[in-house]
Write an enzyme that holds these catalytic residues in place. Structure first.
Site, PDB file in Angstrom:
ATOM      1  N   ALA A   1       8.876  -9.461  -6.689  1.00 17.54           N
ATOM      2  CA  ALA A   1      10.238  -9.013  -6.400  1.00 17.54           C
ATOM      3  C   ALA A   1      11.247 -10.037  -6.934  1.00 17.54           C
ATOM      4  O   ALA A   1      10.881 -11.185  -7.215  1.00 17.54           O
ATOM      5  CB  ALA A   1      10.411  -8.846  -4.889  1.00 17.54           C
TER       6      ALA A   1
ATOM      7  N   GLN B   1      13.403 -11.635  -5.394  1.00 17.62           N
ATOM      8  CA  GLN B   1      13.462 -12.790  -4.491  1.00 17.62           C
ATOM      9  C   GLN B   1      12.056 -13.314  -4.152  1.00 17.62           C
ATOM     10  O   GLN B   1      11.839 -13.880  -3.068  1.00 17.62           O
ATOM     11  CB  GLN B   1      14.226 -12.440  -3.214  1.00 17.62           C
ATOM     12  CG  GLN B   1      15.743 -12.401  -3.426  1.00 17.62           C
ATOM     13  CD  GLN B   1      16.289 -13.748  -3.901  1.00 17.62           C
ATOM     14  OE1 GLN B   1      15.794 -14.808  -3.520  1.00 17.62           O
ATOM     15  NE2 GLN B   1      17.312 -13.710  -4.730  1.00 17.62           N
ATOM     16  N   SER B   2      11.108 -13.154  -5.042  1.00 17.87           N
ATOM     17  CA  SER B   2       9.735 -13.594  -4.792  1.00 17.87           C
ATOM     18  C   SER B   2       9.631 -15.108  -4.608  1.00 17.87           C
ATOM     19  O   SER B   2      10.034 -15.886  -5.487  1.00 17.87           O
ATOM     20  CB  SER B   2       8.865 -13.166  -5.980  1.00 17.87           C
ATOM     21  OG  SER B   2       7.623 -13.851  -5.954  1.00 17.87           O
ATOM     22  N   ASN B   3       9.071 -15.502  -3.471  1.00 20.22           N
ATOM     23  CA  ASN B   3       8.777 -16.928  -3.245  1.00 20.22           C
ATOM     24  C   ASN B   3       7.617 -17.378  -4.117  1.00 20.22           C
ATOM     25  O   ASN B   3       7.563 -18.521  -4.556  1.00 20.22           O
ATOM     26  CB  ASN B   3       8.402 -17.154  -1.775  1.00 20.22           C
ATOM     27  CG  ASN B   3       9.491 -16.716  -0.839  1.00 20.22           C
ATOM     28  OD1 ASN B   3      10.603 -17.241  -0.898  1.00 20.22           O
ATOM     29  ND2 ASN B   3       9.207 -15.734   0.009  1.00 20.22           N
TER      30      ASN B   3
ATOM     31  N   CYS C   1       6.921 -16.282  -7.139  1.00 16.10           N
ATOM     32  CA  CYS C   1       7.387 -16.529  -8.514  1.00 16.10           C
ATOM     33  C   CYS C   1       8.136 -17.859  -8.608  1.00 16.10           C
ATOM     34  O   CYS C   1       7.970 -18.594  -9.584  1.00 16.10           O
ATOM     35  CB  CYS C   1       8.257 -15.365  -8.991  1.00 16.10           C
ATOM     36  SG  CYS C   1       7.261 -13.877  -9.315  1.00 16.10           S
TER      37      CYS C   1
END
Ligand code: PLP
Length: 335
Positions: free
Chosen positions: A77, A79-81, A83
């Site tokens: 996403a 807001q992926s943590n 990534c």
């Protein structure tokens, strides 16, 4: 064979500071009138604001380097943590990083996306695809350019990544032994399954008796296999990968799916209350998407007497606080 013999064979590239702190939350426990509560602070792994993906990435990056790869490719996403930690891991290991993110490019990046940008990740916008669906295309493109990409799966959840959480259970076991403390339950946010699969394998390997309960975060798509089936398969693949003789059955995998609310990334009263109460009683910041929902579930399970004063519960803080900022409007109680 010592229980962690097979673990020590895995290649690991150091990215974080371990062990992460294990502390008691006496004020939150008193506030809730519930069980003794401990928290495992994986929000403090130390890699670019921390989080659970650091543990998986130590093994994934170890494998990427062993294979001579030069670029990490992952997705999630906006807001992926995962990534954001992948972007930071790439920098720390001297690798390039390409990220397939859901949605469209905003005018100004916020939260985790700001951090991805500062960390120099190359971002590919995927519109409706928020689970790294474009990773194979990006990998092919990089290969055609003469690069050596390493595919980090969605959430870092394959057998290599899960090994990070097998080791994490060993780390927790050592801390509990030192405190002469035992647990009845371990609760955490579960979404791509690598954390839960690794903890299940670790509980088996290190003889942890506590019930391992994942709090489901993502409803998934219609037609997807049940999430529990995915966790079971990953746990069984991980024991094979480590050469441990064991088979997990469906009943070994416990996922609470009663707290999915309006779906992935939708913040409601459950998450708002959990985030603010934990902040105000303990000075600990959860995140809106994962740990806020999982702590909300823990609070609801105390209210429904599924967890009682007779229990000692560990909440595994899996990180995510950089997402508090882009969710500001949803976190301020309406009215
Ligand atoms: C990724 C993530 C999880 C879920 O972990 P999985 O291994 O994907 O199930 C939980 N909390 C946070 C903050 C995360 O970023």
């Amino acid at each position: 064979m010592s229980p962690d013999h097979s673990l020590s064979q895995a290649r690991r590239f150091s990215l974080g500071f371990f062990p992460t702190p294990l502390v008691e939350m006496k004020r939150l426990s008193a506030e809730l009138g519930g069980p003794r509560l401990f928290i495992k602070r994986d929000d403090q792994t130390g890699l670019a604001f921390g989080g659970n993906k650091t543990r998986k990435l130590e093994y994934l990056v170890g494998e990427a380097l062993a294979k001579g790869c030069d670029t990490l490719v992952s997705g999630g996403a906006a807001q992926s943590n995962h990534c954001r930690q992948t972007a930071a891991a790439a920098c720390a290991a001297g690798l390039g990083c390409h990220l397939a993110l859901g949605g469209e490019a905003p005018d100004v990046p916020e939260g985790n996306l700001l951090l991805d940008t500062l960390l120099g990740a190359e971002i590919h916008w995927g519109g409706p695809h928020r689970k790294g669906e474009q990773i194979p295309d990006i990998v092919n493109q990089l290969v055609s350019e003469g690069k050596h990409p390493y595919r980090v799966p969605y959430g870092g959840s394959n057998t290599t990544g899960a090994v990070g959480f097998v080791a994490a259970m060993g780390e927790l076991k050592a801390q509990l032994t030192q405190l002469q403390q035992s647990l009845t339950h371990i609760l955490f946010a579960s979404s791509s399954g690598g954390t839960q699969a690794g903890l299940l394998v670790g509980a088996r390997l290190f003889g942890m008796g506590a019930k391992v309960i994942g709090i489901g975060i993502d409803k998934g798509e219609a037609g997807d296999d049940p999430f529990e089936t995915h966790v079971q398969a990953l746990a069984n693949a991980t024991v094979r990968h480590l050469g441990i003789a064991h088979h997990f059955s469906a009943t070994d995998v416990i996922v609470e799916n009663d707290f999915l609310g309006d779906g992935y990334g939708k913040v409601g009263e459950l998450e708002r209350r959990a985030v603010t109460l934990t902040a105000r009683t303990e000075g600990i910041l959860l995140d809106p998407v994962y740990t806020g929902r999982a702590m909300g579930a823990l609070m609801a399970m105390i209210e429904s007497q599924q967890l009682t004063r007779a229990d000692t519960v560990l909440f595994w803080h899996t990180g995510g606080a950089p997402a508090l900022f882009p969710y500001a409007a949803d976190l301020i109680a309406p009215g």
